[in-house]
Structure formats: structure tokens, C-alpha cells
Design an enzyme around this catalytic site. Structure first.
Site, PDB file in Angstrom:
ATOM      1  N   LYS A  78     -11.845 -17.299 -30.966  1.00 41.58           N
ATOM      2  CA  LYS A  78     -13.353 -16.997 -31.416  1.00 41.58           C
ATOM      3  C   LYS A  78     -14.340 -17.515 -30.713  1.00 41.58           C
ATOM      4  CE  LYS A  78     -12.647 -15.050 -36.109  1.00 41.58           C
ATOM      5  NZ  LYS A  78     -12.624 -13.676 -35.561  1.00 41.58           N
ATOM      6  N   SER A 131     -13.758  -7.977 -19.626  1.00 40.91           N
ATOM      7  CA  SER A 131     -13.954  -6.914 -20.303  1.00 40.91           C
ATOM      8  C   SER A 131     -13.007  -5.724 -20.099  1.00 40.91           C
ATOM      9  CB  SER A 131     -15.193  -6.069 -19.740  1.00 40.91           C
ATOM     10  OG  SER A 131     -15.703  -5.004 -20.388  1.00 40.91           O
ATOM     11  N   LYS A 186     -21.630 -11.153 -18.204  1.00 33.34           N
ATOM     12  CA  LYS A 186     -20.729 -10.420 -19.296  1.00 33.34           C
ATOM     13  C   LYS A 186     -21.665 -10.160 -20.447  1.00 33.34           C
ATOM     14  CE  LYS A 186     -17.871  -8.488 -21.618  1.00 33.34           C
ATOM     15  NZ  LYS A 186     -16.909  -8.995 -22.635  1.00 33.34           N
ATOM     16  N   HIS A 189     -23.446  -7.363 -19.103  1.00 33.42           N
ATOM     17  CA  HIS A 189     -22.416  -6.011 -19.278  1.00 33.42           C
ATOM     18  C   HIS A 189     -22.598  -5.461 -20.668  1.00 33.42           C
ATOM     19  CE1 HIS A 189     -18.539  -4.319 -20.519  1.00 33.42           C
ATOM     20  NE2 HIS A 189     -18.474  -4.000 -19.167  1.00 33.42           N
ATOM     21  N   ASN A 190     -22.639  -6.358 -21.544  1.00 30.13           N
ATOM     22  CA  ASN A 190     -22.384  -5.809 -23.091  1.00 30.13           C
ATOM     23  C   ASN A 190     -23.580  -5.175 -23.427  1.00 30.13           C
ATOM     24  OD1 ASN A 190     -19.838  -6.858 -23.005  1.00 30.13           O
ATOM     25  ND2 ASN A 190     -19.972  -8.014 -24.830  1.00 30.13           N
ATOM     26  N   GLU A 193     -23.659  -1.928 -22.099  1.00 28.66           N
ATOM     27  CA  GLU A 193     -22.579  -1.194 -22.808  1.00 28.66           C
ATOM     28  C   GLU A 193     -23.289  -0.785 -24.192  1.00 28.66           C
ATOM     29  OE1 GLU A 193     -18.789  -3.327 -23.657  1.00 28.66           O
ATOM     30  OE2 GLU A 193     -19.187  -2.828 -25.703  1.00 28.66           O
ATOM     31  N   ARG A 291     -28.850   0.316 -33.899  1.00 23.74           N
ATOM     32  CA  ARG A 291     -27.604  -0.225 -34.429  1.00 23.74           C
ATOM     33  C   ARG A 291     -28.203  -0.761 -35.894  1.00 23.74           C
ATOM     34  NH1 ARG A 291     -22.506  -2.693 -31.379  1.00 23.74           N
ATOM     35  NH2 ARG A 291     -22.703  -1.155 -29.584  1.00 23.74           N
TER      36      ARG A 291
HETATM   37  N1  LIG Z   1     -11.453  -7.918 -28.936  1.00 24.57           N
HETATM   38  C1  LIG Z   1     -12.291  -7.444 -27.684  1.00 24.57           C
HETATM   39  O1  LIG Z   1     -12.244  -6.134 -27.333  1.00 24.57           O
HETATM   40  C2  LIG Z   1     -12.906  -8.656 -26.967  1.00 24.57           C
HETATM   41  C3  LIG Z   1     -12.666  -9.809 -27.342  1.00 24.57           C
HETATM   42  N2  LIG Z   1     -13.372 -10.752 -26.403  1.00 24.57           N
HETATM   43  C4  LIG Z   1     -13.521 -12.067 -26.833  1.00 24.57           C
HETATM   44  O2  LIG Z   1     -12.232 -12.606 -26.431  1.00 24.57           O
HETATM   45  C5  LIG Z   1     -12.074 -13.728 -27.588  1.00 24.57           C
HETATM   46  C6  LIG Z   1     -10.557 -13.431 -28.288  1.00 24.57           C
HETATM   47  O3  LIG Z   1     -10.838 -12.234 -28.845  1.00 24.57           O
HETATM   48  P1  LIG Z   1      -9.735 -11.565 -29.845  1.00 24.57           P
HETATM   49  O4  LIG Z   1      -8.267 -11.359 -29.125  1.00 24.57           O
HETATM   50  O5  LIG Z   1     -10.378 -10.347 -30.319  1.00 24.57           O
HETATM   51  O6  LIG Z   1      -9.793 -12.458 -31.145  1.00 24.57           O
HETATM   52  P2  LIG Z   1     -10.657 -13.131 -32.291  1.00 24.57           P
HETATM   53  O7  LIG Z   1     -12.163 -13.316 -31.778  1.00 24.57           O
HETATM   54  O8  LIG Z   1     -10.221 -12.022 -33.288  1.00 24.57           O
HETATM   55  O9  LIG Z   1     -10.072 -14.559 -32.581  1.00 24.57           O
HETATM   56  C7  LIG Z   1      -8.845 -14.828 -32.993  1.00 24.57           C
HETATM   57  C8  LIG Z   1      -7.900 -16.007 -32.474  1.00 24.57           C
HETATM   58  O10 LIG Z   1      -8.918 -17.041 -32.335  1.00 24.57           O
HETATM   59  C9  LIG Z   1      -8.100 -18.136 -33.001  1.00 24.57           C
HETATM   60  N3  LIG Z   1      -9.004 -19.107 -33.561  1.00 24.57           N
HETATM   61  C10 LIG Z   1      -9.946 -18.861 -34.406  1.00 24.57           C
HETATM   62  N4  LIG Z   1     -10.531 -20.077 -34.775  1.00 24.57           N
HETATM   63  C11 LIG Z   1      -9.703 -21.008 -34.414  1.00 24.57           C
HETATM   64  C12 LIG Z   1      -9.733 -22.523 -34.392  1.00 24.57           C
HETATM   65  N5  LIG Z   1     -10.691 -22.954 -35.318  1.00 24.57           N
HETATM   66  N6  LIG Z   1      -9.103 -23.269 -33.751  1.00 24.57           N
HETATM   67  C13 LIG Z   1      -8.187 -22.590 -32.984  1.00 24.57           C
HETATM   68  N7  LIG Z   1      -8.059 -21.343 -32.877  1.00 24.57           N
HETATM   69  C14 LIG Z   1      -8.648 -20.559 -33.566  1.00 24.57           C
HETATM   70  C15 LIG Z   1      -7.104 -17.408 -34.069  1.00 24.57           C
HETATM   71  O11 LIG Z   1      -6.044 -18.064 -34.149  1.00 24.57           O
HETATM   72  P3  LIG Z   1      -5.037 -17.881 -35.556  1.00 24.57           P
HETATM   73  O12 LIG Z   1      -4.105 -16.787 -35.314  1.00 24.57           O
HETATM   74  O13 LIG Z   1      -4.468 -19.240 -35.823  1.00 24.57           O
HETATM   75  O14 LIG Z   1      -6.250 -17.495 -36.637  1.00 24.57           O
HETATM   76  C16 LIG Z   1      -6.904 -16.388 -32.819  1.00 24.57           C
HETATM   77  O15 LIG Z   1      -5.720 -16.549 -31.970  1.00 24.57           O
HETATM   78  C17 LIG Z   1     -13.327 -13.657 -28.370  1.00 24.57           C
HETATM   79  O16 LIG Z   1     -14.087 -14.707 -27.817  1.00 24.57           O
HETATM   80  C18 LIG Z   1     -13.828 -12.428 -28.017  1.00 24.57           C
HETATM   81  O17 LIG Z   1     -15.234 -12.372 -28.371  1.00 24.57           O
HETATM   82  C19 LIG Z   1     -13.812 -10.298 -25.137  1.00 24.57           C
HETATM   83  C20 LIG Z   1     -13.699  -9.072 -24.637  1.00 24.57           C
HETATM   84  C21 LIG Z   1     -13.233  -7.954 -25.604  1.00 24.57           C
HETATM   85  O1  LIG Z   2     -16.866  -7.369 -24.957  1.00 26.12           O
HETATM   86  C1  LIG Z   2     -16.567  -6.425 -25.128  1.00 26.12           C
HETATM   87  C2  LIG Z   2     -16.343  -5.555 -24.116  1.00 26.12           C
HETATM   88  O2  LIG Z   2     -16.589  -5.905 -23.036  1.00 26.12           O
HETATM   89  C3  LIG Z   2     -16.575  -5.741 -26.587  1.00 26.12           C
HETATM   90  O3  LIG Z   2     -16.392  -4.343 -26.623  1.00 26.12           O
HETATM   91  C4  LIG Z   2     -17.644  -6.248 -27.509  1.00 26.12           C
HETATM   92  O4  LIG Z   2     -17.456  -7.535 -27.939  1.00 26.12           O
HETATM   93  C5  LIG Z   2     -18.263  -5.100 -28.416  1.00 26.12           C
HETATM   94  O5  LIG Z   2     -19.133  -5.565 -29.099  1.00 26.12           O
HETATM   95  P1  LIG Z   2     -19.896  -5.090 -30.471  1.00 26.12           P
HETATM   96  O6  LIG Z   2     -18.618  -5.438 -31.311  1.00 26.12           O
HETATM   97  O7  LIG Z   2     -21.094  -6.084 -30.610  1.00 26.12           O
HETATM   98  O8  LIG Z   2     -20.189  -3.827 -30.396  1.00 26.12           O
END
Ligand SMILES: NC(=O)C1=CN([C@@H]2O[C@H](COP(=O)(O)OP(=O)(O)OC[C@H]3O[C@@H](n4cnc5c(N)ncnc54)[C@H](OP(=O)(O)O)[C@@H]3O)[C@@H](O)[C@H]2O)C=CC1
Ligand SMILES: O=C(CO)[C@H](O)[C@H](O)COP(=O)(O)O
Length: 483
Positions: A78, A131, A186, A189-190, A193, A291
């Protein structure tokens, strides 16, 4: 500490981290995997262990020990506080020359701060945009790494292996620039988006409420558009969404989803940063505000009794002509929002001395990322042929298309106003187009008003210098710059 055998480690194994780890493994790398909660690590290896060579680690120490040197640790947790916590945990265990990669959606200022702090400790820190969502992370995302050129030497070839491939076969990643450049790009990009999604949503609503098309008919129209200059991932998935029927009610799925758009913050960051840089990005700002407006239920409820205009239903031929105009309006507005995004990248690059190649940015967004689109190849070509192009609107091909679209664009915006169907993205894009091309803006009157009430001074069109008119006295004009 002696090195292990994994070429890269991924910590944070939720949707993105898990799939990136699988992508590295499928591409032949040995991948150490770790997560705060061990269950995710175990699940990954149990479900996908056959896809490649994974080294599961229960503790941070085991994870670091599993890595060959220099160690490459990719953090996918996160964004915000959790990222700082995890960086600190691993920085303690790493040694000079090792590389920490943050692939989360971090704010670029946080990345600059982290990079500077870790550099002091002899560690490389690569803030990288990723992304493509869950599917892209697995099959090939667009990757936007910042950090030192040295860190790219060690990491770049691996990123190039797992990244998406553009239609010409080139990997959708490059060294974007130092420190926070990757996360800045990035973020923009968003922002784009957000604007893209808003414009597509407006096109949908105009086709539905003004032209009278049903969702599945609009899906067909979008499928047709997807074959042409609007061809893009977002148009493609919108058509898919519009054909989906809700299993519980039998209604079009789009009609059972609550109309309150959420946001995690990257669009808002883009606008806040643009305000600081003094770069106008009204298309992105309108998308963020749209939004926000959708989520203000109390305001919407209070305003719902207000009268709107009477709508006249369109016949099929008129509707088809209107749909053609909506395509032109959507395309022109899309060009405008990308132009604003590129202006912002140039402004950020100048402000932070990043030397970002504007053509490369278009090149690495051609596949893998959420805004991948056919016309990005033309943006790449525009900035390749003229790296100093002041705005995309000045590129001869885009300028010609905007000129050809303008009458339909104006008609569609006028129809939205006449019918009371809000189209803030398209209206603002048209105002931006007219604002930039105007030979003279009412900013002159604004300057005069500022001088009147606050002696803020103004410049003249006919001679150099800074002036003030003695508005409260005899209205004599005086020079205030000592000239
Ligand atoms: N989802 C998407 O489409 C996209 C996401 N991203 C970015 O990629 C990153 C990961 O995204 P996503 O896979 O969705 O996961 P999340 O953002 O939902 O994060 C969950 C992960 O973070 C870990 N975590 C949360 N808090 C802590 C902490 N204090 N210490 C250690 N680990 C922690 C969790 O561990 P645990 O399992 O132990 O809870 C889990 O592995 C984020 O920064 C997000 O913004 C970028 C592009 C697209
Ligand atoms: O990073 C992204 C893609 O590249 C995600 O799509 C983005 O985090 C979505 O953003 P939001 O939840 O604000 O619509």
C-alpha cells in the site's frame, strides 16, 4: 552477508505484487517472495509454484538472504505510510549497492525524499510506475522507472523482459529520469486516465440520453470506434461493460451500479501538482471534480428538484449523425487531454531537471498500461520529429484533425447544454482549444481590474515596461519599473 540465488525479490503479494512475481518467474528469473502476512506467500507458491523458480521467505531476513548481490528488492505494498515502513525494514538489512524498487503508486515527492535518504546510505532507490492492473502485471505492464542511471543498468534488462511489447516489438519501459521522474510520469498517466474515462462516460451518456440508444447499441457503436482512431483499451472494456447484464435483475449492468465514482488520489495529485507548476490541465481537473460531484449525494439530493430542459427524442437517422459527431467530439477532447498531460510532463521535467524524453513516454504507453491507445504511436511520432513541439495542438496532423472535428465538437457540446446532459470534459476541452487559439483573451480586462483595485500593474501591447493607472486620481498612467 553472502548472496543467495534469487535475481529479484518481491515483497507485498496482493494482486499486483503476486502477478509481477509470477511474471518475473515465467520469464526465467528466480524470484524470492515475501509478504507481511505469510499466508499470501504460501498461497502464491502453492497455486503458481509450477510456473517458475520461487524462493518463499517467511521473514525479511530470510528474504534478503535469498537474493543474489547486488540485491534487488521490489516493494508492492500500500502506498504512503506502509511503503515507508517496509522501506525502513529492508534498508536496515541491505548493503551499499543494493537496489530497492517501489512499484506502488507513490507520490513523486515521497519518492524524491526516499531516494535522497537512501542514497545517503549507499542504497539505490527506484520509484517506478507500474500500469496495467492485475492482468498487466502478469502478462506485461507498462513500467516507468525513475532513479539513477546506474540502477537502471542493473534492473533495466529485467524490466524489459517482463514489460508489455508495443506493436513494433519494443518493450514498454525505459529509464524515465532521475529520482521521482518515474512516479511523476505514472501520476500524469493516471490523470490522463481519469480524463479519458470521464470523456468516454460523457460520450455514453450523450448517446443514451440525447440520441436515445440502449446500452447494448452503444456497445456496438463503441466497438466500431475501437476499430478506428479511438482504438484503445478503455474503449474496448467500456463496450464489454455495456453488454453485460446483471444476473440478479436482468437489467443492463451499468444501470445497477451506484453512480458515485470513487478515487484513490492519483488524479487529485496530478491536479494539485499542476496548480503548483502553473500548468493548465482543466480536462484532468474536470474529471476529478466530476467524480467528486457524483459522490456528493447530499448536494445532488438537494438539487434534484431543479428544472431541466424538455428533451426532444431523435429519429434513427438523426441519432446516427449525432453519434458520428460524438465520435469527433470524443476524439478531439481526448487529444486535448493528452496535450495537457504532455505539457505537464514537460513542466515537471523542467522544474526538477529530469530531462524526460516526451517521445519515450508515448512509446512506453503504447501497450500494457490502462491508457494504451492506437494514437499514442502518433504522439510518439510528433515528439520524435519535433522534441520542442510547444503543444500537441501545434503538430500539423493533430491540428488538422482538431480543425476538422471542431464543428461537430461544438454541435455536441451545444446539444449537451440544450438537453441538460452534463459534459464537463468535452466542454472544457473545447474551451481550452478556443482559449489557446484565441488571438486575444479577456485576460487584458482582468489585468486592468487588478490594477484598478490593487495597483497590481500591467504591461502594454505597444511598448515595453510595467505600468499603473492612477484610477482614484486623474487616471494618469505611470511607469512603475523605473524605465
Ligand atoms: N491494484 C492496481 O490495479 C494497481 C495498484 N498499484 C499500486 O501497487 C501497490 C500494490 O497494490 P495492490 O496489489 O492492489 O495491493 P494493496 O494496495 O491492496 O496493498 C496490499 C499489500 O500491502 C501490504 N501491506 C499493507 N500495509 C502494510 C504494512 N504496514 N507493512 C507491510 N505490508 C503492508 C499487504 O500485506 P498483508 O497481506 O500482510 O496485508 C499486501 O501485501 C499499491 O501501491 C497500489 O497503489 C499500481 C498500479 C495498479
Ligand atoms: O494505477 C492505476 C492504473 O495505472 C489504477 O488504475 C488507478 O490506481 C486507479 O485509480 P482510482 O482508483 O483513483 O480510479
Amino acid at each position: 552477508m553472502s548472496g543467495g540465488r534469487a535475481q529479484i525479490g518481491v515483497t507485498g503479494l496482493a494482486v499486483m505484487g503476486r502477478n509481477l512475481a509470477r511474471n518475473f518467474a515465467r520469464n526465467g528469473y528466480t524470484v524470492a517472495v515475501h509478504n507481511r502476512t505469510y499466508g499470501r506467500t504460501r498461497d502464491l507458491v502453492e497455486q503458481f509454484g509450477g510456473e517458475g523458480d520461487f524462493v518463499p521467505a517467511e521473514t525479511a531476513e530470510e528474504f534478503v538472504a535469498a537474493l543474489e548481490r547486488p540485491r534487488r528488492v521490489m516493494i508492492m505494498v500500500k502506498a504512503g505510510g506502509p511503503t515507508d515502513t517496509v522501506i525502513e525494514e529492508f534498508a536496515e538489512l541491505l548493503e551499499p549497492g543494493d537496489v530497492i524498487i517501489d512499484g506502488g503508486n507513490a507520490h513523486f515527492e515521497d519518492t524524491r525524499r526516499r531516494e535522497a535518504a537512501l542514497r545517503e546510505r549507499g542504497l539505490h532507490f527506484v520509484g517506478t510506475g507500474v500500469s496495467g492492473g492485475e492482468e498487466g502485471a502478469l502478462n506485461g505492464p507498462s513500467i516507468m522507472p525513475g532513479g539513477s542511471p546506474e540502477s537502471y543498468e542493473s534492473l533495466g534488462p529485467m524490466l524489459e523482459r517482463i514489460a508489455a511489447r508495443a506493436p513494433d516489438g519494443t518493450p514498454c519501459t525505459t529509464h524515465v529520469g532521475p529520482d521521482g521522474a518515474g512516479h511523476f510520469v505514472k501520476m500524469v498517466h493516471n490523470g490522463i486516465e481519469y480524463a479519458d474515462m470521464q470523456l468516454i462516460a460523457e460520450a455514453y451518456q450523450l448517446l443514451r440520453d440525447v440520441a436515445g440508444y440502449a446500452p447494448d447499441e452503444i456497445a456496438d457503436i463503441f466497438r466500431g470506434w475501437n476499430e478506428g482512431r479511438l482504438g484503445s483499451y478503455l474503449i474496448e472494456i467500456t463496450a464489454e461493460v455495456l453488454t453485460h447484464t446483471d444476473a440478479a435483475t436482468g437489467a443492463p449492468f451499468v444501470d445497477v451500479v451506484a453512480d458515485r465514482a470513487e478515487q484513490k488520489g492519483t488524479g487529485r495529485w496530478t491536479v494539485q501538482t499542476a496548480l503548483g507548476l502553473g500548468t493548465p490541465v482543466p480536462g484532468i481537473a474536470e474529471a476529478v471534480f466530476a467524480r467528486s460531484l457524483s459522490g456528493h449525494t447530499e448536494l445532488r439530493t438537494a438539487a434534484s428538484p431543479l428544472p431541466g430542459p424538455q428533451r426532444t427524442p431523435m429519429g434513427r437517422d438523426e441519432a446516427a449523425d449525432f453519434a458520428d459527431g460524438v465520435e469527433r467530439s470524443l476524439y478531439a477532447s481526448k487529444v486535448i487531454s493528452y496535450a495537457q498531460g504532455w505539457d505537464m510532463i514537460r513542466a515537471g521535467s523542467e522544474e526538477y531537471d529530469w530531462h524526460i524524453d516526451l517521445s519515450d513516454v508515448a512509446a512506453i504507453w503504447r501497450a500494457g498500461c490502462i491508457i494504451r491507445a492506437r494514437f499514442l504511436d502518433r504522439i510518439r511520432a510528433a515528439f520524435t520529429s519535433d522534441p520542442w513541439l510547444p503543444t500537441l495542438l501545434a503538430d500539423p496532423e493533430f491540428a488538422k484533425e482538431l480543425g476538422e472535428a471542431q464543428y461537430a465538437w461544438r454541435d455536441v457540446v451545444a446539444a449537451s447544454v440544450r438537453n441538460g446532459v452534463p459534459a464537463p470534459g468535452m466542454s472544457s476541452a473545447l474551451a481550452y482549444y478556443d482559449g489557446l487559439r484565441a488571438p486575444r483573451l479577456p485576460a487584458a480586462l482582468l489585468q486592468a481590474q487588478r490594477d484598478y483595485f490593487g495597483a497590481h500593474t500591467y504591461q502594454r501591447t505597444d511598448r515595453e515596461g510595467t505600468f499603473h493607472t492612477l484610477w482614484g486620481g486623474d487616471r494618469e498612467e505611470i511607469r512603475t519599473d523605473g524605465g
